[in-house]
Design a protein around this motif. Structure first.
Motif, PDB file in Angstrom:
ATOM      1  N   VAL A  23      18.420  -9.599  -4.128  1.00 26.86           N
ATOM      2  CA  VAL A  23      17.382  -8.921  -4.902  1.00 26.86           C
ATOM      3  C   VAL A  23      16.578  -8.027  -3.963  1.00 26.86           C
ATOM      4  CG1 VAL A  23      15.364  -9.214  -6.388  1.00 26.86           C
ATOM      5  CG2 VAL A  23      17.210 -10.911  -6.457  1.00 26.86           C
ATOM      6  N   ARG A  24      16.382  -6.789  -4.381  1.00 30.42           N
ATOM      7  CA  ARG A  24      15.522  -5.867  -3.636  1.00 30.42           C
ATOM      8  C   ARG A  24      14.635  -5.117  -4.620  1.00 30.42           C
ATOM      9  NH1 ARG A  24      20.405  -4.975  -0.774  1.00 30.42           N
ATOM     10  NH2 ARG A  24      20.240  -5.094   1.499  1.00 30.42           N
ATOM     11  N   LEU A  25      13.353  -5.016  -4.316  1.00 27.22           N
ATOM     12  CA  LEU A  25      12.524  -4.065  -5.026  1.00 27.22           C
ATOM     13  C   LEU A  25      12.924  -2.671  -4.560  1.00 27.22           C
ATOM     14  CD1 LEU A  25       9.131  -5.955  -4.826  1.00 27.22           C
ATOM     15  CD2 LEU A  25      10.698  -5.813  -6.760  1.00 27.22           C
ATOM     16  N   ASP A  26      12.803  -1.696  -5.442  1.00 29.96           N
ATOM     17  CA  ASP A  26      13.446  -0.416  -5.154  1.00 29.96           C
ATOM     18  C   ASP A  26      12.490   0.775  -5.244  1.00 29.96           C
ATOM     19  OD1 ASP A  26      15.590   1.226  -4.481  1.00 29.96           O
ATOM     20  OD2 ASP A  26      16.161   1.560  -6.569  1.00 29.96           O
ATOM     21  N   ARG A  27      11.375   0.641  -4.532  1.00 32.57           N
ATOM     22  CA  ARG A  27      10.481   1.795  -4.392  1.00 32.57           C
ATOM     23  C   ARG A  27      10.085   1.903  -2.914  1.00 32.57           C
ATOM     24  NH1 ARG A  27       5.828   1.210  -8.696  1.00 32.57           N
ATOM     25  NH2 ARG A  27       5.637   3.463  -8.401  1.00 32.57           N
ATOM     26  N   PRO A  28      11.077   2.092  -2.041  1.00 38.52           N
ATOM     27  CA  PRO A  28      10.804   2.045  -0.592  1.00 38.52           C
ATOM     28  C   PRO A  28       9.825   3.102  -0.126  1.00 38.52           C
ATOM     29  CG  PRO A  28      13.005   2.906  -1.034  1.00 38.52           C
ATOM     30  CD  PRO A  28      12.502   2.373  -2.320  1.00 38.52           C
ATOM     31  N   GLU A  29       9.749   4.230  -0.822  1.00 40.53           N
ATOM     32  CA  GLU A  29       8.824   5.284  -0.404  1.00 40.53           C
ATOM     33  C   GLU A  29       7.370   4.857  -0.551  1.00 40.53           C
ATOM     34  OE1 GLU A  29       9.193   5.592  -4.778  1.00 40.53           O
ATOM     35  OE2 GLU A  29      10.583   5.221  -3.125  1.00 40.53           O
ATOM     36  N   ARG A  30       7.123   3.774  -1.342  1.00 41.76           N
ATOM     37  CA  ARG A  30       5.760   3.252  -1.522  1.00 41.76           C
ATOM     38  C   ARG A  30       5.672   1.786  -1.079  1.00 41.76           C
ATOM     39  NH1 ARG A  30       3.525   5.060  -7.320  1.00 41.76           N
ATOM     40  NH2 ARG A  30       1.648   4.137  -6.399  1.00 41.76           N
ATOM     41  N   LYS A  31       6.584   1.389  -0.235  1.00 43.80           N
ATOM     42  CA  LYS A  31       6.634   0.031   0.317  1.00 43.80           C
ATOM     43  C   LYS A  31       6.872  -1.023  -0.770  1.00 43.80           C
ATOM     44  CE  LYS A  31       3.727   1.298   4.250  1.00 43.80           C
ATOM     45  NZ  LYS A  31       2.514   0.988   5.055  1.00 43.80           N
ATOM     46  N   ASN A  32       7.586  -0.613  -1.815  1.00 48.70           N
ATOM     47  CA  ASN A  32       8.100  -1.528  -2.841  1.00 48.70           C
ATOM     48  C   ASN A  32       7.015  -2.274  -3.612  1.00 48.70           C
ATOM     49  OD1 ASN A  32      10.845  -0.935  -1.975  1.00 48.70           O
ATOM     50  ND2 ASN A  32      10.382  -2.205  -0.202  1.00 48.70           N
ATOM     51  N   LEU A  61      15.435  -9.601  -0.486  1.00 48.67           N
ATOM     52  CA  LEU A  61      15.536  -8.768   0.704  1.00 48.67           C
ATOM     53  C   LEU A  61      14.466  -7.690   0.766  1.00 48.67           C
ATOM     54  CD1 LEU A  61      19.400  -8.354   0.556  1.00 48.67           C
ATOM     55  CD2 LEU A  61      18.167  -9.474   2.420  1.00 48.67           C
ATOM     56  N   SER A  62      14.177  -7.239   1.972  1.00 47.31           N
ATOM     57  CA  SER A  62      13.334  -6.077   2.175  1.00 47.31           C
ATOM     58  C   SER A  62      14.135  -4.817   1.867  1.00 47.31           C
ATOM     59  CB  SER A  62      12.817  -6.052   3.615  1.00 47.31           C
ATOM     60  OG  SER A  62      12.056  -7.213   3.888  1.00 47.31           O
ATOM     61  N   ASN A  63      13.424  -3.706   1.764  1.00 48.09           N
ATOM     62  CA  ASN A  63      14.080  -2.437   1.446  1.00 48.09           C
ATOM     63  C   ASN A  63      13.306  -1.321   2.131  1.00 48.09           C
ATOM     64  OD1 ASN A  63      15.589  -0.385   0.366  1.00 48.09           O
ATOM     65  ND2 ASN A  63      14.968  -0.715  -1.757  1.00 48.09           N
ATOM     66  N   GLY A  64      14.010  -0.556   2.969  1.00 45.39           N
ATOM     67  CA  GLY A  64      13.356   0.556   3.657  1.00 45.39           C
ATOM     68  C   GLY A  64      12.325   0.132   4.677  1.00 45.39           C
ATOM     69  N   GLY A  65      12.511  -1.068   5.261  1.00 41.75           N
ATOM     70  CA  GLY A  65      11.603  -1.528   6.303  1.00 41.75           C
ATOM     71  C   GLY A  65      10.385  -2.269   5.803  1.00 41.75           C
ATOM     72  N   ASN A  66      10.332  -2.544   4.483  1.00 47.98           N
ATOM     73  CA  ASN A  66       9.213  -3.297   3.933  1.00 47.98           C
ATOM     74  C   ASN A  66       9.695  -4.241   2.835  1.00 47.98           C
ATOM     75  OD1 ASN A  66       6.592  -2.185   5.161  1.00 47.98           O
ATOM     76  ND2 ASN A  66       7.687  -0.323   4.570  1.00 47.98           N
ATOM     77  N   PHE A  67       8.965  -5.319   2.650  1.00 47.63           N
ATOM     78  CA  PHE A  67       9.298  -6.326   1.645  1.00 47.63           C
ATOM     79  C   PHE A  67       8.666  -5.967   0.303  1.00 47.63           C
ATOM     80  CE2 PHE A  67       8.860 -10.654  -0.254  1.00 47.63           C
ATOM     81  CZ  PHE A  67      10.205 -11.000  -0.253  1.00 47.63           C
ATOM     82  N   CYS A  68       7.342  -6.024   0.229  1.00 47.58           N
ATOM     83  CA  CYS A  68       6.660  -5.693  -1.024  1.00 47.58           C
ATOM     84  C   CYS A  68       5.178  -5.491  -0.739  1.00 47.58           C
ATOM     85  CB  CYS A  68       6.856  -6.801  -2.052  1.00 47.58           C
ATOM     86  SG  CYS A  68       5.881  -6.591  -3.565  1.00 47.58           S
ATOM     87  N   SER A  69       4.618  -4.398  -1.268  1.00 49.29           N
ATOM     88  CA  SER A  69       3.212  -4.077  -1.041  1.00 49.29           C
ATOM     89  C   SER A  69       2.308  -4.587  -2.148  1.00 49.29           C
ATOM     90  CB  SER A  69       3.041  -2.555  -0.895  1.00 49.29           C
ATOM     91  OG  SER A  69       3.538  -1.883  -2.049  1.00 49.29           O
ATOM     92  N   GLY A  70       2.819  -5.467  -3.000  1.00 50.48           N
ATOM     93  CA  GLY A  70       2.000  -6.071  -4.045  1.00 50.48           C
ATOM     94  C   GLY A  70       1.954  -5.231  -5.303  1.00 50.48           C
ATOM     95  N   GLY A  71       0.938  -5.472  -6.134  1.00 55.37           N
ATOM     96  CA  GLY A  71       0.812  -4.730  -7.377  1.00 55.37           C
ATOM     97  C   GLY A  71       0.471  -3.277  -7.127  1.00 55.37           C
ATOM     98  N   ASP A  72       1.144  -2.399  -7.829  1.00 53.68           N
ATOM     99  CA  ASP A  72       0.925  -0.967  -7.654  1.00 53.68           C
ATOM    100  C   ASP A  72      -0.509  -0.597  -8.035  1.00 53.68           C
ATOM    101  OD1 ASP A  72       0.969   1.970  -8.755  1.00 53.68           O
ATOM    102  OD2 ASP A  72       2.739   1.789  -7.488  1.00 53.68           O
ATOM    103  N   VAL A  73      -1.209   0.097  -7.139  1.00 51.20           N
ATOM    104  CA  VAL A  73      -2.616   0.436  -7.373  1.00 51.20           C
ATOM    105  C   VAL A  73      -2.788   1.273  -8.631  1.00 51.20           C
ATOM    106  CG1 VAL A  73      -4.599   1.707  -6.452  1.00 51.20           C
ATOM    107  CG2 VAL A  73      -3.212   0.282  -4.932  1.00 51.20           C
ATOM    108  N   HIS A  74      -1.912   2.239  -8.817  1.00 53.03           N
ATOM    109  CA  HIS A  74      -2.049   3.146  -9.952  1.00 53.03           C
ATOM    110  C   HIS A  74      -1.446   2.577 -11.231  1.00 53.03           C
ATOM    111  CE1 HIS A  74      -3.503   6.145  -7.156  1.00 53.03           C
ATOM    112  NE2 HIS A  74      -2.425   5.993  -6.416  1.00 53.03           N
ATOM    113  N   ASP A  75      -0.291   1.906 -11.109  1.00 59.56           N
ATOM    114  CA  ASP A  75       0.408   1.423 -12.295  1.00 59.56           C
ATOM    115  C   ASP A  75      -0.106   0.088 -12.804  1.00 59.56           C
ATOM    116  OD1 ASP A  75       1.936   3.660 -12.120  1.00 59.56           O
ATOM    117  OD2 ASP A  75       3.708   2.697 -11.281  1.00 59.56           O
ATOM    118  N   ILE A  76      -0.771  -0.698 -11.942  1.00 56.67           N
ATOM    119  CA  ILE A  76      -1.273  -2.014 -12.362  1.00 56.67           C
ATOM    120  C   ILE A  76      -2.793  -2.100 -12.242  1.00 56.67           C
ATOM    121  CG2 ILE A  76      -1.359  -4.468 -11.780  1.00 56.67           C
ATOM    122  CD1 ILE A  76       1.549  -4.485 -11.334  1.00 56.67           C
TER     123      ILE A  76
END
Length: 270
Positions: A23-32, A61-76
């Motif tokens: 499993v990977r979150l898939d928004r690496p440009e924003r640290k997932n 798994l991590s993606n693009g050098g990061n695991f997950c940056s938590g809840g999206d500031v703008h979307d959540i």
């Protein structure tokens, strides 16, 4: 039972190889970061894993050098400040249900953490059974940084059991970053590995688990979670019953016959 190898989620990456789900979150440009949709889809996927007959372990798994940056500031976070109490409680219950689904999916979960694992990303790592990280991993339960309590998604129940009450309290009150070295020293991370080796190391661990008695592994995960709220006598009795169930499996018989024949047992998960 059902197969999940062909799952095609819309909001994260999913791949099954050798009975291991990746499993990977898939928004690496924003640290997932997570969104409302990815939260809900992850919750539903881990709920369905209970019935999956083609997955025996999960690697987050991590993606693009990061695991997950938590809840999206703008979307959540932005929409949350406009919600009423009923809507807010529906959201916090939904995020908690994701953790419950991870704990109750019946499959061992390994988190392979590189870069940031903060907020809900730290919770995903915390809710996994085994955690492997790189020396660059930065883990923070930063809910107080946005004016919230540290008691999010089970953090006040689970984190002290991993690293101890005092250390958990410090992280949850301050929201400060736990370094990878601290995480390993405190028992949050099982070990640290180089970034180039992280995925392979996590998958190797998953492969070793999958090669074992997977039905029994499911029993182990259940007991690890259920015994939190048991007294010692109750826990010992629960384990007696659980082990008696495992003694009826063919894997138990296979292990005995292999021992007698001086061979390595080949488990089949039944």
């Amino acid at each position: 039972m059902t197969g999940m190898a062909g799952l095609e989620p819309k909001h994260f990456l999913w791949q099954v190889e050798g009975r291991i789900a990746k499993v990977r979150l898939d928004r690496p440009e924003r640290k997932n970061p997570l969104t409302f949709d990815s939260y809900a889809e992850l919750r539903d996927t881990f709920r369905d894993l209970v019935y999956a007959d083609d997955v025996d372990a999960v690697v987050f798994l991590s993606n693009g050098g990061n695991f997950c940056s938590g809840g999206d500031v703008h979307d959540i976070i932005g929409p949350l400040v406009k919600m009423d109490m009923k809507q807010l409680l529906a959201f916090t219950r939904m995020t908690g249900d994701f953790v419950k689904a991870m704990l109750n999916c019946g499959k061992p979960i390994i988190a392979a953490v590189d870069g940031v694992a903060v907020g809900a990303g730290a919770i995903i790592a915390m809710s996994s059974d085994i955690r492997i990280a790189t020396p660059e991993a930065k883990t923070a339960f930063l809910f107080t940084r946005v004016g919230l309590a540290g008691c999010d998604m089970g953090a006040c129940a689970i984190l002290p059991r991993i690293i101890g009450h005092g250390r958990a309290a410090e992280l949850l009150y301050t929201g400060r970053t736990m370094t990878a070295a601290e995480g390993e020293r405190w028992g949050f991370y099982n070990r640290l590995v180089d970034a180039a080796s992280l995925e392979a190391d996590a998958l190797d661990m998953a492969a070793r688990i999958v090669s074992g008695p997977t039905f029994a592994h499911g029993i182990t995960k259940t007991q690890l979670n259920q015994e939190w709220s048991m007294g010692l006598d109750q826990a010992i009795e629960a384990e007696a019953q659980a082990q008696a169930i495992c003694m009826q499996t063919r894997d138990f018989e296979r292990a005995y016959k292999a021992f007698v024949a001086k061979e390595k047992p080949v488990f089949e998960g039944n």
